[in-house]
Write a protein that holds these residues in place. Structure first.
Motif, short mmCIF file in Angstrom:
data_model
loop_
_atom_site.label_atom_id
_atom_site.label_comp_id
_atom_site.label_asym_id
_atom_site.label_seq_id
_atom_site.Cartn_x
_atom_site.Cartn_y
_atom_site.Cartn_z
N VAL A 167 39.80 64.56 35.79
CA VAL A 167 39.88 65.65 34.98
C VAL A 167 39.34 65.81 33.78
CG1 VAL A 167 41.94 67.40 34.24
CG2 VAL A 167 42.21 65.79 36.30
N GLN A 199 36.77 64.16 32.72
CA GLN A 199 35.34 64.11 32.81
C GLN A 199 34.74 65.44 33.14
OE1 GLN A 199 34.81 61.10 35.84
NE2 GLN A 199 34.41 59.54 34.67
N VAL A 200 35.27 66.15 34.04
CA VAL A 200 35.07 67.29 34.58
C VAL A 200 35.34 68.49 33.73
CG1 VAL A 200 35.12 66.75 37.01
CG2 VAL A 200 36.83 68.16 35.93
N THR A 201 36.13 68.34 32.67
CA THR A 201 36.05 69.38 31.54
C THR A 201 35.57 68.99 30.23
OG1 THR A 201 38.47 68.31 31.04
CG2 THR A 201 38.43 70.21 32.57
N MET A 255 38.62 70.42 41.40
CA MET A 255 37.75 70.80 40.15
C MET A 255 37.94 72.05 39.60
SD MET A 255 34.19 69.02 41.31
CE MET A 255 33.18 68.51 39.76
N VAL A 259 41.44 72.21 37.70
CA VAL A 259 41.99 71.71 36.51
C VAL A 259 40.72 72.24 35.34
CG1 VAL A 259 42.77 69.35 37.74
CG2 VAL A 259 40.14 69.84 36.99
N GLY A 260 40.12 73.14 35.96
CA GLY A 260 39.04 73.82 34.73
C GLY A 260 37.77 73.41 34.65
N ALA A 261 37.01 72.94 35.85
CA ALA A 261 35.65 72.66 35.58
C ALA A 261 34.91 73.77 35.56
CB ALA A 261 35.24 71.77 36.71
N PHE A 271 29.12 73.17 36.13
CA PHE A 271 29.46 71.72 36.30
C PHE A 271 29.53 71.34 37.99
CE2 PHE A 271 32.01 67.77 36.24
CZ PHE A 271 31.50 67.28 35.31
#
Lengths: 216, 282
Positions: free
Chosen positions: A102, A104-106, B202, B205-207, B211
């Motif tokens: 989480v 990493q992707v944010t 993804m 959770v806010g990617a 991205f």
């Protein structure tokens, strides 16, 4: 913090919500009670803007659904933690990796990732199981991992969609205790459940939903 | 960026079969496109050499004296698009007649009827039927010129076949390009489906959309690159073998290899973009 003004949304099947007015203030714990198909999940989806009102509007942490652009969604969701009945963990990654993923992707700084992941795992009491795979954990433990993942970005609210639905009474009680602790630290919680028993004797605010309408 | 590349490679390894299939199709498409380019380059080379040998011949009226011939020469020099202008006197024309027919003109006739002439070539940029027509008209207007001979029909035929070949290559190349992009797009779709769970998480959770998309773009580009590299390798080996068997038959420009590489990357990139536009949305 979260305001729903006369919000309606319905799926082609007819399910959804009708004319919902609801306010949740910072740090509040609210139970959303209703039977299956009453519109609980739809209401949560409206809050994290997975679906948008067909009439009325919602304001979440300053984001107004009337002026909302889809490119804002990631930034809104970073302020909302979400947990589900089926946990939605990545089974090919360890507990620790589920949390760091989480971050990493944010776009969290690499140096902060480990520290923050270990901190939330400690909060849900799973530090010692950080290297286990989700399938090696009990249902209750998997839900605790999901809670840790939802908390790692320090959300203003945690949305819980039937978080105890797949758990035995002991594990369910354990999850409620953890949610309580999180709430005490200041995070608002909106927990949807169909179980009246679960909320018996609670002093927290209860909102009932039936056929898409809130009933007092 | 390292994260996106590693995710992209992982995705390709997960969908091994469709990845290999897409790479093979890209390789085959690029090979066919390369063969067409090879054909065009070498046909152009042939046409150029024919063009280079084609001469315009301007015959001078027998009544024109040597001073007037000098004036004609000056006027010819003023016309743009002509090069290697040579004067062929009546005597040289007679010698040329001997070399061509193996017979002396004076053995047949008692005088030399062959006129003096100027022979010249067209400059590269003027070797089209339109431009050569313009030059012929200008030549014909010069006083003292009796006739202008130029094998224009050959030029017209060459131009026509080159145009047909070009259109054919364009159409077939377009169809192959479309097919390749479609297949890459399908492979990426399969990879997206196989990773729908992680993509959904993804999103939750806010990617950001970019991205989520980057690993798939990396996957598409890797497929295109591998397909192009394989096509180039096959071409190099095939041309090497041909050049050993028949030296100087084919010429290959280095730019064609770069073009193939660029096309591979473009096919892969577009394929992934099409797949994502359909399946990765907020």
């Amino acid at each position: 913090m979260i305001n729903l003004y006369n919000v309606s949304f319905s799926y082609p099947t007819g399910e959804g919500v009708k004319g919902v007015n609801l306010q949740i203030t910072p740090g509040e714990f609210v139970y959303l009670i209703g039977p299956s198909g009453a519109g609980k999940s739809t209401l949560l989806k409206l809050i994290y803007m997975d679906v948008f009102p067909q009439s009325g509007h919602i304001v979440v942490n300053g984001y107004n659904s009337l002026k909302f652009k889809k490119r804002y969604i990631p930034y809104l969701r970073r302020k909302i933690g979400i947990i589900f009945q089926d946990f939605k963990l990545l089974n090919d990654r360890s507990v620790f990796e589920n949390i760091t993923f989480v971050l990493q992707v944010t776009g969290t700084k690499r140096g902060d990732i480990k520290k923050r992941a270990l901190k939330v795992l400690a909060e849900v009491g799973l530090s010692h199981k950080r290297n286990k795979m989700p399938q090696q954990l009990s249902g209750g433990e998997q839900q605790r991992v999901a809670i840790a993942r939802a908390l790692v970005n320090e959300p203003i609210i945690l949305l819980a969609d039937e978080p105890t639905g797949n758990l035995d009474p002991v594990a369910a009680n354990d999850i409620l205790n953890i949610l309580d602790k999180i709430n005490v630290k200041g995070t608002a919680i909106l927990m949807a459940t169909h179980s009246d028993k679960l909320v018996q004797g609670t002093r927290k605010r209860i909102v009932n939903i039936m056929n898409g309408k809130l009933i007092s | 960026m390292l994260y996106h590349i590693s995710q992209g490679i992982k995705g390709l390894l997960k969908a091994k079969f469709s990845t290999v299939f897409a790479i093979i199709i890209i390789t085959l498409s690029l090979l066919v496109i390369a063969l067409f380019l090879l054909f065009i380059v070498n046909t152009q080379r042939l046409v150029e050499s024919i063009h280079e040998r084609m001469e315009l011949e301007v015959f001078i009226d027998n009544s024109v004296d040597s001073l007037a011939v000098n004036n004609i020469r000056m006027e010819i020099d003023r016309i743009a698009g002509l090069k290697e202008v040579r004067y062929i006197s009546k005597e040289e024309a007679a010698e040329y007649f001997v070399s061509q027919f193996d017979e002396n003109i004076f053995d047949i006739l008692d005088h030399n009827p062959l006129p003096a002439s100027f022979r010249m070539k067209l400059e590269k940029d003027f070797r089209t039927s339109d431009k050569s027509n313009l030059i012929i008209n200008q030549l014909k207007q010069i006083n003292g010129i009796d006739d202008v001979i130029f094998r224009q029909d050959l030029l017209i035929i060459l131009e026509k076949y080159m145009r047909i070949a070009f259109v054919f290559v364009l159409i077939v190349g377009g169809i192959l390009a479309f097919g390749s992009i479609y297949l890459v797009s399908n492979t990426i779709k399969l990879i997206i489906f196989s990773r729908s769970e992680i993509i959904n998480i993804m999103k939750l959770v806010g990617a950001t959309k970019n991205f989520i998309r980057k690993p798939f773009i990396v996957e598409g580009i890797i497929q295109g690159l591998l397909g192009a590299a394989l096509a180039i390798l096959i071409l190099i080996v095939a041309l090497k073998i041909i050049s050993i068997e028949i030296p100087n038959l084919l010429v290959m420009h280095t730019e064609i290899y770069w073009n193939i590489l660029a096309l591979g990357i473009i096919f892969g990139f577009l394929g992934s973009i099409f797949a994502m536009n359909k399946f990765i949305k907020y």
